[in-house]
Design a protein around this motif. Structure first.
Motif, PDB file in Angstrom:
ATOM      1  N   GLY A   1     163.974  -6.828  23.220  1.00 52.16           N
ATOM      2  CA  GLY A   1     164.023  -5.810  24.262  1.00 52.16           C
ATOM      3  C   GLY A   1     164.435  -6.307  25.643  1.00 52.16           C
ATOM      4  O   GLY A   1     164.429  -5.537  26.598  1.00 52.16           O
ATOM      5  N   ILE A   2     164.787  -7.584  25.756  1.00 51.86           N
ATOM      6  CA  ILE A   2     165.267  -8.072  27.060  1.00 51.86           C
ATOM      7  C   ILE A   2     166.671  -7.513  27.290  1.00 51.86           C
ATOM      8  O   ILE A   2     167.542  -7.625  26.418  1.00 51.86           O
ATOM      9  CB  ILE A   2     165.304  -9.620  27.104  1.00 51.86           C
ATOM     10  CG1 ILE A   2     163.925 -10.206  26.788  1.00 51.86           C
ATOM     11  CG2 ILE A   2     165.800 -10.106  28.465  1.00 51.86           C
ATOM     12  CD1 ILE A   2     163.913 -11.721  26.656  1.00 51.86           C
ATOM     13  N   LYS A   3     166.864  -6.907  28.471  1.00 53.81           N
ATOM     14  CA  LYS A   3     168.161  -6.276  28.742  1.00 53.81           C
ATOM     15  C   LYS A   3     168.858  -6.904  29.932  1.00 53.81           C
ATOM     16  O   LYS A   3     170.067  -6.734  30.105  1.00 53.81           O
ATOM     17  CB  LYS A   3     167.963  -4.776  29.012  1.00 53.81           C
ATOM     18  CG  LYS A   3     167.320  -4.071  27.841  1.00 53.81           C
ATOM     19  CD  LYS A   3     167.842  -2.676  27.674  1.00 53.81           C
ATOM     20  CE  LYS A   3     167.488  -2.179  26.295  1.00 53.81           C
ATOM     21  NZ  LYS A   3     168.096  -0.921  25.965  1.00 53.81           N
ATOM     22  N   ASP A   4     168.090  -7.603  30.748  1.00 59.00           N
ATOM     23  CA  ASP A   4     168.649  -8.136  31.988  1.00 59.00           C
ATOM     24  C   ASP A   4     169.618  -9.292  31.680  1.00 59.00           C
ATOM     25  O   ASP A   4     169.212 -10.328  31.134  1.00 59.00           O
ATOM     26  CB  ASP A   4     167.497  -8.620  32.884  1.00 59.00           C
ATOM     27  CG  ASP A   4     168.018  -9.145  34.208  1.00 59.00           C
ATOM     28  OD1 ASP A   4     168.779  -8.405  34.868  1.00 59.00           O
ATOM     29  OD2 ASP A   4     167.708 -10.309  34.549  1.00 59.00           O
ATOM     30  N   ALA A   5     170.891  -9.102  32.027  1.00 55.39           N
ATOM     31  CA  ALA A   5     171.923 -10.088  31.680  1.00 55.39           C
ATOM     32  C   ALA A   5     171.624 -11.428  32.341  1.00 55.39           C
ATOM     33  O   ALA A   5     171.807 -12.486  31.726  1.00 55.39           O
ATOM     34  CB  ALA A   5     173.301  -9.573  32.103  1.00 55.39           C
ATOM     35  N   ARG A   6     171.137 -11.380  33.592  1.00 60.60           N
ATOM     36  CA  ARG A   6     170.887 -12.642  34.293  1.00 60.60           C
ATOM     37  C   ARG A   6     169.827 -13.485  33.597  1.00 60.60           C
ATOM     38  O   ARG A   6     169.953 -14.687  33.460  1.00 60.60           O
ATOM     39  CB  ARG A   6     170.485 -12.354  35.748  1.00 60.60           C
ATOM     40  CG  ARG A   6     171.137 -13.377  36.679  1.00 60.60           C
ATOM     41  CD  ARG A   6     170.590 -13.264  38.060  1.00 60.60           C
ATOM     42  NE  ARG A   6     171.078 -12.052  38.721  1.00 60.60           N
ATOM     43  CZ  ARG A   6     170.742 -11.749  39.976  1.00 60.60           C
ATOM     44  NH1 ARG A   6     169.918 -12.511  40.665  1.00 60.60           N
ATOM     45  NH2 ARG A   6     171.219 -10.659  40.542  1.00 60.60           N
TER      46      ARG A   6
END
Ligand code: AMP
Length: 272
Positions: A207-212
């Motif tokens: 569920g991690i979505k943050d590209a950074r």
């Protein structure tokens, strides 16, 4: 080659083309096996194209073994090997090149200026010489595949471009002619490239979505191995190759990493 292509086409054959720089491995052979299914006549070109190498790159050192390649090509049913000399593809007065605007600016573009100009130019020449109805390229070189799809469309080449999934070593390292440059120690570190993409894949699945954040974790894993230096790790739109900030849609993770003196690339689509 042009005469042979005319003969094949006039006899009613469809031509499938697999362009390569030679020194075959299973990745090349996978393209040829797929090409064998797609065309009546299967042609593979072997040409270490000087215009796609930068002045400080490995054009001279690039591995070559035409006899071995010919044996391998024959074993998967290649009908014709086209292996021109550089002087034939670029004669003395040569001055025409094919360039793309946006697609060549991203990913490998900044660190390999002129590379995609060389690729687009040589593929255009090969299409005009061989006149294939089908041409096969590996997804390992994702940006190259995107460039060629765009080029075929923009210049109205009547050729179907087929992408073939990346063939890997048993431990996951993407096959590449350049893997032969790696020392045993570097070979171990090179494995971190594939492992880091898997880590990002797991992150996206959780569920991690943050590209950074995903890029930071990927880079961290690679950096924890000796001999590695990251050229880029990017999450981008699979069509335009523009950076994405969040992985809400299937996104391309692409990376280029120096392992010792060898620059390796790999990629995967991450799907939330
Ligand atoms: P090259 O000889 O490295 O220029 O590669 C010739 C073609 O083989 C290109 O379309 C590459 O994308 C493709 N290719 C290279 N390595 C692989 C691989 N590991 N799996 C699938 N295709 C590959």
């Amino acid at each position: 080659m042009q005469q042979e292509a005319t003969r094949l086409l006039q006899a009613g054959n469809t031509i499938a083309l697999v362009p390569t720089m030679g020194y075959f491995h299973e990745g090349h052979l996978a393209l040829m096996r797929e090409g064998r299914k797609q065309g009546d006549a299967l042609i593979t070109s072997i040409f270490v194209n000087p215009t796609q190498f930068g002045p400080s790159e490995d054009f001279q050192a690039y591995p070559r073994d035409l006899n071995r390649d010919a044996r391998l090509a024959e074993s998967v049913g290649v009908d014709v090997i086209f292996a021109p000399e550089a002087e034939m593809m670029y004669d003395q007065g040569h001055q025409t090149y094919v360039t793309l605007d946006a697609l060549s600016l991203y990913l490998c573009g900044p660190s390999r200026p002129g590379h995609f100009r060389g690729v687009a130019t040589v593929v255009t020449k090969l299409f005009n010489i061989v006149r294939p109805q089908v041409a096969l390229f590996g997804e390992k070189d994702y940006q190259q595949l995107a460039v060629i799809r765009r080029l075929a469309r923009d210049l109205y080449f009547d050729v179907r471009i087929i992408g073939v999934p990346t063939v890997r070593e048993a431990d996951g390292l993407a096959m590449s002619s350049r893997n032969t440059y790696l020392s045993p120690d570097e070979r171990r570190s090179a494995l971190s490239i594939h492992q880091s993409i898997q880590l990002a894949q797991e992150g996206v699945a959780k569920g991690i979505k943050d590209a950074r954040q995903l890029v930071a974790e990927t880079s961290g894993l690679i950096h924890s191995h000796p001999h590695t230096k990251i050229d880029y790790v990017t999450l981008c739109d699979p069509e335009t190759l523009e950076d994405v900030k969040r992985v809400d849609e299937p996104s391309l993770m692409a990376l280029a990493v120096w392992v010792g003196h060898t620059r390796l690339i790999d990629n995967a689509i991450l799907t939330p």
